[in-house]
Enzyme design. Structure first.
Site, mmCIF file in Angstrom:
data_model
loop_
_atom_site.group_PDB
_atom_site.id
_atom_site.type_symbol
_atom_site.label_atom_id
_atom_site.label_comp_id
_atom_site.label_asym_id
_atom_site.label_seq_id
_atom_site.Cartn_x
_atom_site.Cartn_y
_atom_site.Cartn_z
ATOM 1 N N ALA A 76 0.942 -1.318 0.082
ATOM 2 C CA ALA A 76 -0.129 -0.098 -0.014
ATOM 3 C C ALA A 76 0.905 1.341 0.122
ATOM 4 C CB ALA A 76 -0.909 -0.102 1.360
ATOM 5 N N PRO A 77 0.377 2.287 -0.693
ATOM 6 C CA PRO A 77 -0.992 2.715 -1.428
ATOM 7 C C PRO A 77 -1.099 1.945 -2.719
ATOM 8 C CG PRO A 77 0.377 4.460 -1.230
ATOM 9 C CD PRO A 77 0.993 3.586 -0.714
ATOM 10 N N CYS A 102 12.639 4.655 2.174
ATOM 11 C CA CYS A 102 12.515 6.319 2.012
ATOM 12 C C CYS A 102 13.148 6.898 3.158
ATOM 13 C CB CYS A 102 11.062 6.804 1.794
ATOM 14 S SG CYS A 102 9.931 6.347 2.948
#
Length: 437
Positions: free
Chosen positions: A109-110, A229
């Protein structure tokens, strides 16, 4: 920025830290990918011009020069593009996915990386997209449905169950692990306030566990792509170093891409990864490609289908330009796909490829997913002008001159969804939760 964050990022960025500081308070870059399952880049920009420049992180990726409200654009509702932070596309681009592969997106997700993987597969192969958090898995399903992949299975399960069922099954596994999110500082001001070394350590422990289950899912000679990230070494190079030392049958592999900087070499080939800093465009990403040597090929049984009702088959023959190579009838619902229907066992299955529709008594009622799928063109179509298109996306009925029956509703030649014509009125079947507000 507190001193602890500054110390961590100084160690990562070195002489470039001042350049990073200048970017933190600036607006983040926004990007998108053209959905090559449904259109070409040339056709997309001819019909829907946007001010943008090409991104280095994906073949079909772009960085916006203008602010857009994607949810108000018919081209977005038609699934012709997907909004994605530019550097986030770097992970899938580094994997080397080709059509025909069996691929797992373990923390999906997303859906930005899942949909990118689907584009690479070109509806040839099999893609399993899993998300542990139930609320996020529903968003994932919605995005995949709009995007149009016909070979994607969506599950909502813990990673241990995925590994148990699909041990050694996948040619490529993407582990885009939950992280402390240092690459989110520009996009989400709260991310910096919530950051701590305790959270970094907690994330690293969770990543270690997820990586172990990801490893279990990789087939012999398969690829495991680990990405985050965030910027600190604890969640990136140090995480990979410990993993490689624990698994001698895994080796780091340099991706065939030309963006970013080399990761830090701490041993075991950890310097073969990629670091993308915010100064390179986007918010930043860490990417490490690894290959598994040895191991046996796993087999997963197939789901058994109930007989497909004649009424359903007649509807598909009349509506679709080509039939799905695989069909599955279960509990009154009919699914289609371009891959076999692998049995997911105890895993919570949300959608297996394309939900074509369901039987209501002796009548087959098509689903929204049948119309949004990119696999087949439609035989029965109604083209709308811009005013009618916006009315349709708001859920309104539209007057039409057509025979009674089901139609694919189109704008500029692209399908938005379905509608049923009755007595000169196009009864709107665009799902309520997707409509423009």
């Amino acid at each position: 920025m507190n001193k602890e964050i500054e110390s961590v990022l100084c160690a990562v960025f070195g002489d470039s830290f001042e350049d990073y500081e200048k970017l933190v308070d600036k607006a983040p870059l926004r990007g998108f990918r053209v959905n090559t399952l449904k259109t070409t880049e040339r056709e997309f920009f001819r019909n829907f011009p946007l001010s943008c420049e090409r991104s280095p992180f994906a073949d079909n990726g772009y960085v916006l020069r203008e602010d857009i409200a994607a949810g108000a654009m018919p081209s977005w509702h038609a699934g012709l593009f997907y909004m994605q932070e530019p550097s986030a596309a770097s992970a899938v681009s580094a994997m080397g996915i080709v059509p025909g592969m069996k691929v797992l997106d373990l923390c999906a997700a997303p859906g930005s990386k899942t949909t990118q993987l689907a584009e690479k597969l070109e509806n040839e192969g099999f893609l399993l997209a899993n998300e542990f958090v139930a609320s996020r898995s529903r968003i994932l399903l919605e995005n995949i449905e709009r995007h149009g992949s016909a070979c994607t299975c969506v599950t909502n399960s813990s990673v241990d169950k995925i590994a148990e069922r699909f041990h050694g099954f996948f040619d490529a596994v993407l582990c885009d692990a939950p992280c402390s999110g240092e690459g989110m500082f520009r996009k989400n001001p709260d991310a910096m306030a919530q950051w701590s070394m305790d959270n970094v350590a907690a994330c690293a422990r969770r990543q270690k566990e997820i990586l172990e289950y990801a490893y279990d899912c990789v087939a012999a000679d398969g690829i495991l792509l680990y990405s985050t990230c965030t910027f600190n070494k604890e969640e990136n190079e140090k995480q990979v170093l410990a993993f490689l030392r624990a698994h001698p049958d895994m080796t780091a592999e340099k991706p065939n891409v030309d963006y970013g900087l080399p990761s830090f070499e701490l041993g075991e080939g950890t310097g073969l990864g990629i670091r993308i800093d915010p100064m390179h465009g986007g918010e930043g990403h860490f990417v490490m490609k690894m290959r598994k040597h040895g191991g046996g090929a796993a087999k997963v049984s197939l789901m058994k289908s109930d007989p497909v009702p004649r009424e359903a088959q007649v509807f598909l023959d009349q509506m679709l330009e080509k039939n799905y190579p695989f069909l599955l009838m279960k509990n009154g619902k009919l699914y289609g796909g371009t891959a076999p229907f692998f049995d997911t066992g105890r895993i919570h299955l949300l959608r297996h490829q394309v939900l074509l529709g369901e039987m209501k008594g002796k009548t087959f009622v098509p689903s929204h997913h049948l119309f949004t799928s990119a696999y087949s063109g439609m035989n029965n179509c109604i083209e709308l002008d811009e005013t009618q298109c916006l009315r349709y996306l708001h859920g309104e009925e539209i007057m039409c001159e057509a025979r009674n029956g089901w139609y694919a509703v189109m704008y500029k030649g692209y399908v938005l969804g379905g509608a049923k014509c009755s007595c000169g009125r196009l009864k709107n079947k665009y799902p309520t939760q997707l409509r423009m507000r």
